[in-house]
Design a protein around this motif. Structure first.
Motif, PDB file in Angstrom:
ATOM      1  N   GLY A 235       0.822  -1.204   0.000  1.00  0.00           N
ATOM      2  CA  GLY A 235       0.000   0.000   0.000  1.00  0.00           C
ATOM      3  C   GLY A 235       0.857   1.256   0.000  1.00  0.00           C
ATOM      4  N   ARG A 236       0.187   2.393  -0.218  1.00  0.00           N
ATOM      5  CA  ARG A 236       0.899   3.658  -0.173  1.00  0.00           C
ATOM      6  C   ARG A 236       1.247   4.001   1.269  1.00  0.00           C
ATOM      7  NH1 ARG A 236      -3.831   5.521  -3.450  1.00  0.00           N
ATOM      8  NH2 ARG A 236      -3.262   5.253  -5.627  1.00  0.00           N
ATOM      9  N   GLU A 237       2.261   4.868   1.428  1.00  0.00           N
ATOM     10  CA  GLU A 237       2.569   5.347   2.772  1.00  0.00           C
ATOM     11  C   GLU A 237       1.378   6.155   3.288  1.00  0.00           C
ATOM     12  OE1 GLU A 237       6.142   7.511   3.153  1.00  0.00           O
ATOM     13  OE2 GLU A 237       7.388   5.955   2.254  1.00  0.00           O
ATOM     14  N   PRO A 238       1.097   6.108   4.593  1.00  0.00           N
ATOM     15  CA  PRO A 238      -0.003   6.896   5.149  1.00  0.00           C
ATOM     16  C   PRO A 238       0.154   8.372   4.824  1.00  0.00           C
ATOM     17  CG  PRO A 238       0.793   5.306   6.745  1.00  0.00           C
ATOM     18  CD  PRO A 238       1.747   5.267   5.601  1.00  0.00           C
ATOM     19  N   GLU A 239      -0.983   9.044   4.618  1.00  0.00           N
ATOM     20  CA  GLU A 239      -0.968  10.435   4.182  1.00  0.00           C
ATOM     21  C   GLU A 239      -0.615  11.401   5.304  1.00  0.00           C
ATOM     22  OE1 GLU A 239      -1.342  11.645   1.193  1.00  0.00           O
ATOM     23  OE2 GLU A 239      -1.831   9.790   0.123  1.00  0.00           O
ATOM     24  N   TRP A 240      -0.782  10.985   6.571  1.00  0.00           N
ATOM     25  CA  TRP A 240      -0.353  11.836   7.678  1.00  0.00           C
ATOM     26  C   TRP A 240       0.074  10.945   8.831  1.00  0.00           C
ATOM     27  CZ3 TRP A 240      -5.662  11.455   6.550  1.00  0.00           C
ATOM     28  CH2 TRP A 240      -6.478  10.936   7.559  1.00  0.00           C
ATOM     29  N   ASN A 241       0.940  11.505   9.686  1.00  0.00           N
ATOM     30  CA  ASN A 241       1.412  10.785  10.860  1.00  0.00           C
ATOM     31  C   ASN A 241       0.531  11.125  12.053  1.00  0.00           C
ATOM     32  OD1 ASN A 241       3.533   9.747   9.366  1.00  0.00           O
ATOM     33  ND2 ASN A 241       4.969  11.348  10.001  1.00  0.00           N
ATOM     34  N   GLY A 242       0.380  10.167  12.946  1.00  0.00           N
ATOM     35  CA  GLY A 242      -0.383  10.411  14.152  1.00  0.00           C
ATOM     36  C   GLY A 242      -1.877  10.485  13.890  1.00  0.00           C
ATOM     37  N   PHE A 243      -2.586  11.122  14.812  1.00  0.00           N
ATOM     38  CA  PHE A 243      -4.043  11.214  14.750  1.00  0.00           C
ATOM     39  C   PHE A 243      -4.479  12.639  14.420  1.00  0.00           C
ATOM     40  CE2 PHE A 243      -3.251   7.539  17.417  1.00  0.00           C
ATOM     41  CZ  PHE A 243      -4.199   6.623  16.978  1.00  0.00           C
ATOM     42  N   ARG A 244      -5.615  12.737  13.715  1.00  0.00           N
ATOM     43  CA  ARG A 244      -6.256  14.011  13.434  1.00  0.00           C
ATOM     44  C   ARG A 244      -7.709  13.935  13.866  1.00  0.00           C
ATOM     45  NH1 ARG A 244      -4.454  15.183   7.254  1.00  0.00           N
ATOM     46  NH2 ARG A 244      -6.657  15.725   7.121  1.00  0.00           N
TER      47      ARG A 244
ATOM     48  N   SER B 231     -15.687  12.824   8.658  1.00  0.00           N
ATOM     49  CA  SER B 231     -15.086  13.877   7.845  1.00  0.00           C
ATOM     50  C   SER B 231     -14.060  14.625   8.679  1.00  0.00           C
ATOM     51  CB  SER B 231     -16.138  14.862   7.343  1.00  0.00           C
ATOM     52  OG  SER B 231     -17.032  14.225   6.447  1.00  0.00           O
ATOM     53  N   ASP B 232     -13.018  15.139   8.022  1.00  0.00           N
ATOM     54  CA  ASP B 232     -11.988  15.893   8.725  1.00  0.00           C
ATOM     55  C   ASP B 232     -12.634  17.084   9.438  1.00  0.00           C
ATOM     56  OD1 ASP B 232      -9.835  18.117   8.899  1.00  0.00           O
ATOM     57  OD2 ASP B 232      -8.692  16.293   8.489  1.00  0.00           O
ATOM     58  N   ALA B 233     -12.315  17.248  10.724  1.00  0.00           N
ATOM     59  CA  ALA B 233     -12.956  18.296  11.516  1.00  0.00           C
ATOM     60  C   ALA B 233     -12.659  19.692  10.986  1.00  0.00           C
ATOM     61  CB  ALA B 233     -12.521  18.177  12.974  1.00  0.00           C
ATOM     62  N   SER B 234     -11.524  19.835  10.285  1.00  0.00           N
ATOM     63  CA  SER B 234     -11.171  21.150   9.746  1.00  0.00           C
ATOM     64  C   SER B 234     -11.826  21.419   8.399  1.00  0.00           C
ATOM     65  CB  SER B 234      -9.651  21.256   9.587  1.00  0.00           C
ATOM     66  OG  SER B 234      -9.193  20.398   8.551  1.00  0.00           O
ATOM     67  N   GLY B 235     -12.500  20.406   7.838  1.00  0.00           N
ATOM     68  CA  GLY B 235     -13.113  20.546   6.531  1.00  0.00           C
ATOM     69  C   GLY B 235     -12.177  20.230   5.384  1.00  0.00           C
TER      70      GLY B 235
ATOM     71  N   ALA C  69     -23.982  11.777  15.675  1.00  0.00           N
ATOM     72  CA  ALA C  69     -23.622  12.839  14.730  1.00  0.00           C
ATOM     73  C   ALA C  69     -23.138  14.050  15.509  1.00  0.00           C
ATOM     74  CB  ALA C  69     -24.822  13.196  13.864  1.00  0.00           C
ATOM     75  N   GLY C  70     -21.995  14.571  15.123  1.00  0.00           N
ATOM     76  CA  GLY C  70     -21.387  15.694  15.825  1.00  0.00           C
ATOM     77  C   GLY C  70     -20.264  15.281  16.760  1.00  0.00           C
ATOM     78  N   SER C  71     -20.173  13.999  17.113  1.00  0.00           N
ATOM     79  CA  SER C  71     -19.065  13.538  17.953  1.00  0.00           C
ATOM     80  C   SER C  71     -17.744  13.722  17.213  1.00  0.00           C
ATOM     81  CB  SER C  71     -19.241  12.061  18.314  1.00  0.00           C
ATOM     82  OG  SER C  71     -20.378  11.852  19.115  1.00  0.00           O
ATOM     83  N   VAL C  72     -16.691  13.971  17.965  1.00  0.00           N
ATOM     84  CA  VAL C  72     -15.345  14.114  17.393  1.00  0.00           C
ATOM     85  C   VAL C  72     -14.476  12.970  17.901  1.00  0.00           C
ATOM     86  CG1 VAL C  72     -13.288  15.571  17.223  1.00  0.00           C
ATOM     87  CG2 VAL C  72     -15.565  16.619  17.209  1.00  0.00           C
ATOM     88  N   VAL C  73     -13.814  12.284  16.970  1.00  0.00           N
ATOM     89  CA  VAL C  73     -12.910  11.189  17.322  1.00  0.00           C
ATOM     90  C   VAL C  73     -11.583  11.410  16.606  1.00  0.00           C
ATOM     91  CG1 VAL C  73     -14.750   9.508  17.727  1.00  0.00           C
ATOM     92  CG2 VAL C  73     -13.773   9.737  15.438  1.00  0.00           C
ATOM     93  N   ASP C  74     -10.515  10.893  17.189  1.00  0.00           N
ATOM     94  CA  ASP C  74      -9.194  10.987  16.564  1.00  0.00           C
ATOM     95  C   ASP C  74      -9.004   9.834  15.588  1.00  0.00           C
ATOM     96  OD1 ASP C  74      -8.533  13.233  18.023  1.00  0.00           O
ATOM     97  OD2 ASP C  74      -7.601  12.098  19.650  1.00  0.00           O
ATOM     98  N   VAL C  75      -8.498  10.147  14.397  1.00  0.00           N
ATOM     99  CA  VAL C  75      -8.368   9.145  13.333  1.00  0.00           C
ATOM    100  C   VAL C  75      -6.954   9.201  12.751  1.00  0.00           C
ATOM    101  CG1 VAL C  75      -9.242   8.374  11.091  1.00  0.00           C
ATOM    102  CG2 VAL C  75     -10.829   9.332  12.782  1.00  0.00           C
ATOM    103  N   ALA C  76      -6.347   8.030  12.581  1.00  0.00           N
ATOM    104  CA  ALA C  76      -5.073   7.920  11.867  1.00  0.00           C
ATOM    105  C   ALA C  76      -5.339   7.660  10.399  1.00  0.00           C
ATOM    106  CB  ALA C  76      -4.221   6.802  12.466  1.00  0.00           C
TER     107      ALA C  76
END
Length: 581
Positions: free
Chosen positions: A227-236, A256-260, A320-327
């Motif tokens: 697979g490709r290397e992950p697009e970001w390190n850590g959690f967002r 969806s990304d919390a920052s849009g 809906a509206g909950s925020v979770v950290d995603v790698a």
């Protein structure tokens, strides 16, 4: 080039105690007087303990040079090194690793030999010499030694001259081949030569084919990933935009990304890792992307498990509206891009990654021959059936079969292709798919193991059978005598006070303690399944996904992995660390 057989050394495998483990090893070789007959697999009176890494036709006789003994005596300040200490059968003079070439042939006594590969990096030579970093030193100093394949069986003895009788193709030395696998800045041209040396053992050939393919695709590193290397390190942080219940026990989350920000492309079959605020701590779990993602949304579908802390939290508290950290999306269980027939085979919640593959096929390869095979307890448990049916309608050459294991066949009403009972080799064989098909299998561990064996039994080549397993990978601890399986647990003794270390596949979080010298030692203390060989940062067998955190290395590996991976055997955490283990 010629030399002399100075000492003939043999030894049978035995059990030794090391680091609280029992190791079955043949590293202990001792000189013998008089002649010995050398056979296709070894010298009479000799044996290898770990046949996965040593022994066999391509590694029948281990060879090491007296000149290297002299080098190590000076480098290590030792005066106690004697023939056999490096686990070799033949202690020789002359024939250095930077001059002997793969494929060179030699006559010794009545026998004839061919150089097949360098020594395998192995922690056991460090045990024998009481120098734990020895596997790394052998590579770094370009003095690995090499293996002979026996071309002609015969009798040999100490004092026999070594006479060269043929050159290997391309004249690539043992030291060059060893460095090509284990050291950075490898030559693309040398890789092309290496894969064209017929005398080189198949395992090394395969490694060089993979490295060459990775180089051709512009990748770097010692362990090319599918697979490709992950697009970001850590959690967002991601926002749950909606939840949909697809069965009594399965809930889908749309993320969806919390920052849009737009989302990177994920390959069909990859997974996301979530960090969830469960109670006073956090739980880290991985879930497959269960549909074809767009540039704004990932979807996962989570089955509620009665004893699953994370799944119960998702079902009971995430809205809906909950925020979770995603790698970032990860995983090598990804759909190929060919036009060959494909089997998508799943059981239970194992449907999620292959459903993503089905969606990808409907979008990009609608004419590809597809076999959709799914096993569920009842029709009610097949909660994504409607979505599957819609995707299958878009595939002009698709067949679908579903096995219900806890349903009773009624008078009618079941969809075409519905079976009752369990899927087995006979059921697979009756479907009539091509042996040239590639199979993608996901489900409980027992299901994956059974289907993998059944698919191979009916003629699917092993390299065409792919599977996704979210539990810990099978251990690879060469030479260690197996013991009873113990579930991962907090290590005994006083709890550590260092950074937290999470082993995602083992659902375990503990704090680091300086009692351990590496993450590998911590994992072993927790009975987390581990995979390793050299234990000094050379072979990369212990390479593991680093989802979050930072580490420091000691000893420094000969080649560092990229920032999204870590070598467990020689690393220590310097911050909160999350590992795909």
């Amino acid at each position: 080039m010629s030399g002399t057989l100075l000492s003939l050394n043999v030894g049978l495998p035995k059990d030794i105690t090391w680091n609280g483990k029992t190791v079955h090893t043949g590293i202990y070789k001792y000189p013998v007087d008089g002649p010995r007959f050398v056979r296709r697999l070894n010298v009479d009176g000799d044996g290898q303990g770990d046949l996965a890494g040593h022994g066999g036709e391509m590694r029948a006789v281990m060879v090491y040079q007296q000149e290297s003994y002299d080098h190590w005596a000076e480098h290590l300040g030792r005066d106690d090194l004697v023939p056999g200490n490096f686990g070799e059968n033949f202690t020789i003079s002359g024939m250095p690793d930077d001059e002997v070439c793969i494929g060179d042939r030699y006559r010794i006594g009545d026998a004839e030999f061919e150089v097949s590969q360098p020594r395998v990096t192995c922690y056991r030579v460090g045990i024998r010499l009481d120098v734990p970093q020895m596997a790394s030193l052998l590579v770094a100093h370009r003095r690995p030694g090499f293996y002979f394949r026996v071309i002609k069986e015969g009798e040999v003895k100490a004092g026999d001259p070594i006479v060269k009788v043929a050159d290997g193709r391309h004249r690539v030395s043992v030291a060059a081949i060893d460095g090509l696998l284990y050291l950075p800045d490898r030559s693309h041209e040398l890789l092309k030569l290496a894969v064209d040396i017929p005398a080189l053992s198949p395992g090394w050939q395969q490694s060089f084919h993979e490295l060459l393919a990775a180089a051709d695709e512009g990748e770097t590193g010692a362990q090319p990933a599918i697979g490709r290397e992950p697009e970001w390190n850590g959690f967002r942080p991601f926002t749950v935009t909606k939840t949909v219940r697809v069965s009594p026990t399965v809930l889908s989350l749309y993320l969806s990304d919390a920052s849009g920000a737009a989302l990177p492309a994920a390959r069909a079959g990859q997974y996301l890792t979530l960090r969830l605020p469960v109670g006073d701590s956090s739980a880290v779990r991985s879930y497959s992307i269960s549909g074809r993602p767009d540039d704004a949304t990932f979807r996962i579908s989570v089955k509620r498990e009665d004893h699953g802390t994370a799944s119960r939290y998702i079902h009971d508290q995430v809205v809906a509206g909950s925020v979770v950290d995603v790698a970032a999306p990860r995983g090598e269980f990804v759909l190929d891009e060919t036009d060959e027939p494909v089997l998508l085979l799943s059981a239970g919640i194992g449907i999620t990654p292959v459903l993503s593959m089905l969606a990808s096929l409907a979008d990009t390869h609608p004419e590809r021959q597809v076999w959709w095979l799914h096993v569920a307890r009842t029709e009610a448990d097949y909660g994504l059936a409607a979505e599957v049916d819609e995707l299958l309608k878009r595939l002009s050459n698709a067949r679908s079969y579903v096995w219900l294991t806890r349903a009773t066949q009624g008078l009618g009403g079941q969809s075409p292709g519905t079976m009752f009972g369990r899927l087995d080799a006979d059921g697979l064989r009756s479907l009539g798919f091509s042996e040239a098909a590639s199979a993608y299998v996901c489900g409980p561990t027992g299901f994956i193991e059974a289907m993998t064996a059944d698919l191979a039994d009916i003629g699917i080549a092993p390299d065409r059978i792919h599977s996704e397993l979210f539990s810990a990978l099978a251990s690879l601890n060469p030479g260690v005598v197996p013991t009873a399986t113990v579930l991962p647990h907090v290590p005994p003794g006083v709890p550590g006070t260092g950074p937290s270390v999470t082993f995602v596949r083992s659902a375990l979080t503990v704090n680091w303690s300086d009692e351990y010298t590496s993450l590998l030692e911590l994992a072993e203390a927790c009975d987390v399944s581990t995979r390793w060989s050299c234990r000094t940062g050379v072979c990369h067998t212990c390479i593991t996904g680093l989802l979050n955190g930072d580490v420091e290395y000691s000893p420094e590996p000969l080649e560092r992995p990229d920032a999204t991976q870590v070598l467990l055997c020689c690393s220590r955490p310097t911050s909160e660390t999350v590992l795909d283990a």
